[in-house]
Design an enzyme around this catalytic site. Structure first.
Site, PDB file in Angstrom:
ATOM      1  N   ASP A 153       0.824  -1.201   0.000  1.00 47.00           N
ATOM      2  CA  ASP A 153       0.000   0.000   0.000  1.00 47.00           C
ATOM      3  C   ASP A 153       0.862   1.257   0.000  1.00 47.00           C
ATOM      4  O   ASP A 153       1.495   1.585   0.999  1.00 47.00           O
ATOM      5  CB  ASP A 153      -0.884  -0.040   1.257  1.00 47.00           C
ATOM      6  CG  ASP A 153      -1.915   1.082   1.269  1.00 47.00           C
ATOM      7  OD1 ASP A 153      -1.952   1.859   0.294  1.00 47.00           O
ATOM      8  OD2 ASP A 153      -2.671   1.161   2.245  1.00 47.00           O
ATOM      9  N   ASP A 355      -2.088   6.193  -5.991  1.00 49.34           N
ATOM     10  CA  ASP A 355      -2.356   5.304  -4.866  1.00 49.34           C
ATOM     11  C   ASP A 355      -2.478   3.869  -5.383  1.00 49.34           C
ATOM     12  O   ASP A 355      -3.291   3.601  -6.264  1.00 49.34           O
ATOM     13  CB  ASP A 355      -3.655   5.754  -4.179  1.00 49.34           C
ATOM     14  CG  ASP A 355      -3.999   4.889  -2.977  1.00 49.34           C
ATOM     15  OD1 ASP A 355      -3.075   4.331  -2.353  1.00 49.34           O
ATOM     16  OD2 ASP A 355      -5.196   4.767  -2.653  1.00 49.34           O
TER      17      ASP A 355
END
Ligand SMILES: *[C@@H]1O[C@H](CO)[C@@H](O)[C@H](O)[C@H]1NC(C)=O
Ligand SMILES: *[C@@H]1O[C@H](CO)[C@@H](O)[C@H](O)[C@H]1NC(C)=O
Ligand SMILES: *[C@@H]1O[C@H](CO)[C@@H](O)[C@H](O)[C@H]1NC(C)=O
Length: 493
Positions: A153, A355
């Site tokens: 992440d 992201d």
């Protein structure tokens, strides 16, 4: 290649195309074909039973891990049986993540320039960050090492895993839960340490003390959470790449939708993130390719190994991106060879981030409307169909064998361009419902997000000082086969 550029660059590398995986790119020699990509419709629906094809980069590079889609056949979490994705659930979680990124960054705006400390009076929900991403790597933790699959992440910082004794609860995971008592290299972090104090800026919740040990807690947008002791362990990426003392959360109380993964690998920009902790080895440089098919692996490579030397840097700003996020500035979008009429402030006012854990890219409302209109016009030979979930631009492609999709090109500050192939622009539920894989933000001030469907056709490079870049390659480089150079579209040169 040198990465010691000034703060925040975007890197663009000439794209590399592979003959067997270039149905989209193979015809790019002529200008006409840069404006659109023709893809086999069935390539949007990869067979769940296909055998796993490995990434060449991850197989051949010392500091490289295989990246798998968490539902895919290559994933340790599915043991070779790809599970069919629950689109409604994926998109619901995606919206929850986007909502919490938006609320985090709008709060961040209010506190920008203000030195945050544990005494700052912040809204109670500040600790709510964002839901889980979709891609997984496997890392060995402890001595002897216990293999743990982690969701990686770029939008968060603290790495954490579930740890025994699970008091009061752990969610169910596929691998055995890490047992710190069976590792000779496990150490708790002291609660008076600088690391413990840095938890607040990394997770939104201050570290607390349990005796002399530091306790962390992190909560995500979908109400998932992990809490436990901040600890140090040996992390084994590959046999020859071992870090003796990485700080991570050993979570004894965990709950959430992490799809059987053991925890999360934090690749954000904060000093507690994995790239920051290994900065003396890798200069915070890493790159990845996200597999677009559930039966392929991609790679996550630390350091500059294997990154093309024809890198183009583009500076970007971080003003609104917060401490964790990688900011980038979109300056224009091109659809099918035509530049959309969008005022630059439409992008610059809210700003943008990249992201790895957001699935569908979100654009400012006005930019999305222009993209939708142009895309619809160029797709007018296909019948439209009803909206579904977050998508309002969908086509009925039943009975169609190949589909010609207008090329969508993103231009970033400094002249860098990224061309998305068909797979990077479509979200396919089934042949009768194939949608433009973008969504508009509700508010002009919400930050834009460059999400992982769009990244799937690229190699993404994060440069040491916090910058990032793209290689256009329409699929991760697989074992064997030859490469050839593709041209970057000319419009933005
Ligand atoms: C890290 O950056 C420094 C200068 O910024 C450079 O001298 C060094 O070679 C880099 N190290 C690696 C592993 O890339
Ligand atoms: C890595 O180490 C393990 C255990 O020592 C061994 O079984 C495996 O073959 C090694 N892998 C490579 C690629 O050297
Ligand atoms: C295709 O997917 C959409 C969205 O999930 C669904 O509403 C529709 O019923 C599906 N159509 C078929 C033929 O399966």
């Amino acid at each position: 290649m040198s990465f010691n550029r000034n703060l925040l660059n975007i890197t663009i590398i000439l794209c590399v195309c592979f003959s067997w995986d270039c149905s989209e790119g193979a015809r790019a020699k002529q200008r006409k074909e840069i404006d659109s990509h023709t893809i086999q419709l069935n390539s949007l629906f990869p067979s769940p039973s296909s055998p796993c094809v490995l990434s060449a980069r991850a197989s051949n590079t010392k500091s490289s891990l295989h990246v798998t889609h968490r539902h895919g056949t290559c994933s340790r979490l599915t043991r070779g049986k790809s599970t069919s994705p629950d689109h409604a659930e994926i998109l619901r979680l995606d919206q929850a993540r986007v909502n919490s990124i938006h609320s985090k960054l709008s709060k961040k705006l209010l506190t920008d320039g203000v030195r945050q400390s544990q005494t700052t009076n912040l809204p109670a929900k500040h600790g709510s960050i964002y839901g889980s991403g979709n891609y997984v790597v496997t890392v060995g933790i402890g001595t002897p090492k216990q293999d743990q699959s982690l969701i990686f992440d770029t939008g968060s910082d603290l790495t954490w895993i579930q740890c025994k004794p699970c008091i009061p609860t752990c969610y169910s995971q596929k691998e055995p839960i890490f047992n710190p008592y069976k590792s000779s290299s496990y150490k708790n972090v002291l609660c008076l340490s600088a690391e413990c104090r840095s938890l607040y800026s990394a997770t939104g919740k201050p570290g607390t003390c349990s005796g002399l040990s530091c306790v962390y807690g992190i909560q995500y947008g979908d109400q998932s959470f992990s809490a436990g002791l901040l600890a140090k362990e040996k992390f084994t990426l590959t046999n020859s790449t071992v870090f003796d003392s990485v700080s991570f959360g050993c979570g004894e109380n965990n709950q959430g939708l992490f799809a059987g993964a053991a925890g999360l690998l934090g690749l954000g920009r904060h000093k507690l993130s994995f790239p920051s902790q290994t900065a003396t080895t890798y200069n915070k440089t890493f790159s990845y390719c996200l597999p677009s098919s559930p039966s392929d692996t991609g790679h996550l490579t630390f350091g500059s190994a294997g990154i093309s030397s024809s890198v183009k840097f583009t500076p970007t700003s971080t003003v609104r991106a917060g401490a964790s996020f990688y900011g980038l500035d979109i300056v224009g979008i091109n659809v099918g060879g035509e530049k959309l009429e969008i005022s630059p402030t439409v992008f610059s006012a809210p700003g943008a981030i990249i992201d790895s854990g957001t699935v569908v890219s979100r654009l400012p409302p006005e930019a999305y409307a222009a993209l939708r209109a142009a895309f619809k016009e160029k797709m007018s030979q296909y019948p439209d169909t009803s909206a579904v979930s977050i998508f309002d631009t969908c086509f009925d492609l039943s009975g169609v064998k190949t589909v010609t999709v207008p090329t969508v090109v993103f231009a970033f500050r400094g002249g860098a361009v990224v061309e998305l192939g068909g797979k990077g622009t479509l979200y396919a539920f089934n042949t009768s419902q194939v949608c433009l894989a973008f969504a508009g933000n509700k508010d002009d001030n919400d930050i834009a997000i460059f999400g992982n469907i769009q990244q799937q056709t690229l190699e993404v490079v994060y440069d040491g000082a916090g910058g990032l870049g793209f290689v256009i390659q329409f699929g991760c480089i697989k074992l064997v086969k030859k490469t050839r150079l593709r041209e970057i579209p000319r419009f933005y040169r």
